[in-house]
Design a protein around this motif. Sequence first.
Motif, PDB file in Angstrom:
ATOM      1  N   ALA A   1       0.809  -1.223   0.000  1.00 54.67           N
ATOM      2  CA  ALA A   1       0.000   0.000   0.000  1.00 54.67           C
ATOM      3  C   ALA A   1       0.840   1.269   0.000  1.00 54.67           C
ATOM      4  CB  ALA A   1      -0.954   0.001   1.192  1.00 54.67           C
ATOM      5  N   ALA A   2       1.959   1.273   0.688  1.00 46.68           N
ATOM      6  CA  ALA A   2       2.776   2.482   0.750  1.00 46.68           C
ATOM      7  C   ALA A   2       3.274   2.886  -0.633  1.00 46.68           C
ATOM      8  CB  ALA A   2       3.952   2.271   1.701  1.00 46.68           C
ATOM      9  N   ALA A   3       3.512   1.912  -1.495  1.00 47.74           N
ATOM     10  CA  ALA A   3       3.989   2.210  -2.844  1.00 47.74           C
ATOM     11  C   ALA A   3       2.912   2.870  -3.695  1.00 47.74           C
ATOM     12  CB  ALA A   3       4.474   0.935  -3.517  1.00 47.74           C
ATOM     13  N   PHE A   4       1.665   2.663  -3.319  1.00 47.59           N
ATOM     14  CA  PHE A   4       0.547   3.215  -4.074  1.00 47.59           C
ATOM     15  C   PHE A   4      -0.124   4.339  -3.310  1.00 47.59           C
ATOM     16  CE2 PHE A   4       1.065  -1.169  -5.520  1.00 47.59           C
ATOM     17  CZ  PHE A   4       1.258  -0.942  -6.866  1.00 47.59           C
ATOM     18  N   SER A   5       0.581   4.993  -2.443  1.00 43.42           N
ATOM     19  CA  SER A   5       0.162   6.111  -1.602  1.00 43.42           C
ATOM     20  C   SER A   5      -0.894   5.720  -0.583  1.00 43.42           C
ATOM     21  CB  SER A   5      -0.283   7.318  -2.427  1.00 43.42           C
ATOM     22  OG  SER A   5      -1.526   7.089  -3.055  1.00 43.42           O
ATOM     23  N   GLY A   6      -1.333   4.480  -0.552  1.00 47.12           N
ATOM     24  CA  GLY A   6      -2.215   3.984   0.486  1.00 47.12           C
ATOM     25  C   GLY A   6      -3.530   4.723   0.645  1.00 47.12           C
ATOM     26  N   ASN A   7      -3.977   5.421  -0.384  1.00 50.30           N
ATOM     27  CA  ASN A   7      -5.198   6.212  -0.232  1.00 50.30           C
ATOM     28  C   ASN A   7      -6.467   5.419  -0.524  1.00 50.30           C
ATOM     29  OD1 ASN A   7      -5.338   6.075  -3.016  1.00 50.30           O
ATOM     30  ND2 ASN A   7      -4.653   8.176  -3.344  1.00 50.30           N
ATOM     31  N   GLY A   8      -6.349   4.176  -0.918  1.00 49.04           N
ATOM     32  CA  GLY A   8      -7.517   3.330  -1.098  1.00 49.04           C
ATOM     33  C   GLY A   8      -8.310   3.575  -2.359  1.00 49.04           C
ATOM     34  N   GLY A   9      -7.904   4.429  -3.229  1.00 45.74           N
ATOM     35  CA  GLY A   9      -8.646   4.656  -4.463  1.00 45.74           C
ATOM     36  C   GLY A   9      -8.407   6.043  -5.021  1.00 45.74           C
ATOM     37  N   PRO A  10      -9.078   6.349  -6.119  1.00 48.98           N
ATOM     38  CA  PRO A  10      -8.865   7.655  -6.743  1.00 48.98           C
ATOM     39  C   PRO A  10      -9.405   8.785  -5.870  1.00 48.98           C
ATOM     40  CG  PRO A  10     -10.638   6.468  -7.841  1.00 48.98           C
ATOM     41  CD  PRO A  10     -10.032   5.530  -6.835  1.00 48.98           C
ATOM     42  N   GLN A  11      -8.787   9.916  -5.982  1.00 52.48           N
ATOM     43  CA  GLN A  11      -9.231  11.109  -5.274  1.00 52.48           C
ATOM     44  C   GLN A  11     -10.428  11.710  -6.005  1.00 52.48           C
ATOM     45  OE1 GLN A  11      -7.792  12.113  -2.295  1.00 52.48           O
ATOM     46  NE2 GLN A  11      -6.866  10.103  -2.553  1.00 52.48           N
ATOM     47  N   PRO A  12     -11.269  12.462  -5.317  1.00 51.73           N
ATOM     48  CA  PRO A  12     -12.413  13.092  -5.988  1.00 51.73           C
ATOM     49  C   PRO A  12     -11.967  13.912  -7.198  1.00 51.73           C
ATOM     50  CG  PRO A  12     -12.562  13.382  -3.611  1.00 51.73           C
ATOM     51  CD  PRO A  12     -11.212  12.771  -3.890  1.00 51.73           C
ATOM     52  N   GLY A  13     -12.676  13.742  -8.297  1.00 50.12           N
ATOM     53  CA  GLY A  13     -12.351  14.455  -9.528  1.00 50.12           C
ATOM     54  C   GLY A  13     -11.296  13.788 -10.379  1.00 50.12           C
ATOM     55  N   GLN A  14     -10.680  12.726  -9.882  1.00 54.17           N
ATOM     56  CA  GLN A  14      -9.658  12.008 -10.642  1.00 54.17           C
ATOM     57  C   GLN A  14     -10.293  10.792 -11.308  1.00 54.17           C
ATOM     58  OE1 GLN A  14      -6.366  12.997 -11.024  1.00 54.17           O
ATOM     59  NE2 GLN A  14      -7.227  14.832 -10.110  1.00 54.17           N
ATOM     60  N   PRO A  15      -9.770  10.389 -12.470  1.00 54.77           N
ATOM     61  CA  PRO A  15     -10.342   9.221 -13.151  1.00 54.77           C
ATOM     62  C   PRO A  15     -10.131   7.942 -12.345  1.00 54.77           C
ATOM     63  CG  PRO A  15      -8.387  10.014 -14.305  1.00 54.77           C
ATOM     64  CD  PRO A  15      -8.667  10.978 -13.196  1.00 54.77           C
ATOM     65  N   SER A  16     -11.042   7.007 -12.527  1.00 53.21           N
ATOM     66  CA  SER A  16     -10.911   5.700 -11.887  1.00 53.21           C
ATOM     67  C   SER A  16     -10.781   4.642 -12.973  1.00 53.21           C
ATOM     68  CB  SER A  16     -12.122   5.414 -10.994  1.00 53.21           C
ATOM     69  OG  SER A  16     -13.266   5.172 -11.777  1.00 53.21           O
ATOM     70  N   TRP A  17     -10.522   3.417 -12.552  1.00 50.35           N
ATOM     71  CA  TRP A  17     -10.304   2.315 -13.486  1.00 50.35           C
ATOM     72  C   TRP A  17     -11.448   2.166 -14.480  1.00 50.35           C
ATOM     73  CZ3 TRP A  17      -6.930  -0.575 -15.737  1.00 50.35           C
ATOM     74  CH2 TRP A  17      -7.293  -1.783 -16.310  1.00 50.35           C
ATOM     75  N   ASP A  18     -12.672   2.320 -14.037  1.00 47.72           N
ATOM     76  CA  ASP A  18     -13.833   2.065 -14.886  1.00 47.72           C
ATOM     77  C   ASP A  18     -14.188   3.224 -15.825  1.00 47.72           C
ATOM     78  OD1 ASP A  18     -14.270  -0.506 -13.832  1.00 47.72           O
ATOM     79  OD2 ASP A  18     -15.311   0.359 -12.116  1.00 47.72           O
ATOM     80  N   ASP A  19     -13.561   4.370 -15.666  1.00 45.91           N
ATOM     81  CA  ASP A  19     -13.879   5.518 -16.521  1.00 45.91           C
ATOM     82  C   ASP A  19     -13.366   5.295 -17.942  1.00 45.91           C
ATOM     83  OD1 ASP A  19     -15.036   6.843 -14.410  1.00 45.91           O
ATOM     84  OD2 ASP A  19     -13.260   8.055 -13.973  1.00 45.91           O
ATOM     85  N   PRO A  20     -14.100   5.791 -18.937  1.00 46.00           N
ATOM     86  CA  PRO A  20     -13.590   5.692 -20.313  1.00 46.00           C
ATOM     87  C   PRO A  20     -12.369   6.596 -20.485  1.00 46.00           C
ATOM     88  CG  PRO A  20     -15.580   7.028 -20.252  1.00 46.00           C
ATOM     89  CD  PRO A  20     -15.390   6.471 -18.865  1.00 46.00           C
ATOM     90  N   PRO A  21     -11.508   6.271 -21.445  1.00 44.41           N
ATOM     91  CA  PRO A  21     -10.337   7.134 -21.667  1.00 44.41           C
ATOM     92  C   PRO A  21     -10.772   8.493 -22.188  1.00 44.41           C
ATOM     93  CG  PRO A  21     -10.481   5.463 -23.385  1.00 44.41           C
ATOM     94  CD  PRO A  21     -11.543   5.150 -22.377  1.00 44.41           C
ATOM     95  N   GLY A  22     -10.001   9.501 -21.878  1.00 45.95           N
ATOM     96  CA  GLY A  22     -10.271  10.839 -22.403  1.00 45.95           C
ATOM     97  C   GLY A  22     -10.003  10.867 -23.898  1.00 45.95           C
ATOM     98  N   SER A  23     -10.612  11.800 -24.570  1.00 47.51           N
ATOM     99  CA  SER A  23     -10.381  11.938 -26.010  1.00 47.51           C
ATOM    100  C   SER A  23     -10.546  13.405 -26.391  1.00 47.51           C
ATOM    101  CB  SER A  23     -11.353  11.072 -26.807  1.00 47.51           C
ATOM    102  OG  SER A  23     -12.675  11.520 -26.610  1.00 47.51           O
ATOM    103  N   THR A  24     -10.144  13.697 -27.599  1.00 48.23           N
ATOM    104  CA  THR A  24     -10.287  15.052 -28.110  1.00 48.23           C
ATOM    105  C   THR A  24     -11.272  15.046 -29.268  1.00 48.23           C
ATOM    106  OG1 THR A  24      -9.055  17.025 -28.770  1.00 48.23           O
ATOM    107  CG2 THR A  24      -8.414  14.958 -29.819  1.00 48.23           C
ATOM    108  N   GLY A  25     -11.668  16.212 -29.684  1.00 45.81           N
ATOM    109  CA  GLY A  25     -12.561  16.358 -30.828  1.00 45.81           C
ATOM    110  C   GLY A  25     -12.219  17.630 -31.569  1.00 45.81           C
TER     111      GLY A  25
END
Length: 148
Positions: free
Chosen positions: A105-129
């Motif tokens: 956990a220390a290697a992954f900052s031990g925060n237990g998941g994404p911070q508010p406003g940050q992408p998570s595993w299940d989010d689609p990738p960003g794209s441009t248009g």
Amino acid sequence: MTPQETVERALAAARSDDCIVIADETSSANLRWAANSLNTDGVSRSRQLTVIAISRNGEGARAGVVSRAGVRDHQIADVVRAAEQAAAESSPAEDAQPLLRPADAAAFSGNGGPQPGQPSWDDPPGSTGIGVFETFSPALGEASPSTR
């Protein structure tokens, strides 16, 4: 298939001791300005799959890396097999170390998941248009000497 599903399928197909999978999605928007006018625009997208297979035995760790663009669903296992074959044919790495695990956990900052406003595993990738040029392209026309 989403990039996440691609990664999960590749990991499930892996037979090596360790496996790292990277699904890279990119998009770009293009404008073509010629003869003092905008004459072409478009958006392109690309996808690349990278598999790093690591084989560990008494002699050390051997790594094989294979990257391919445009991998279709039925080709994912083939990319994994190619990386595993490359690992089997490579020399042991002199600087090999164990991979970090979720329990580290220390290697992954031990925060237990994404911070508010940050992408998570299940989010689609960003794209441009093409909309990214909404203010730029009219300004380009205004800046052109022959269109004033």
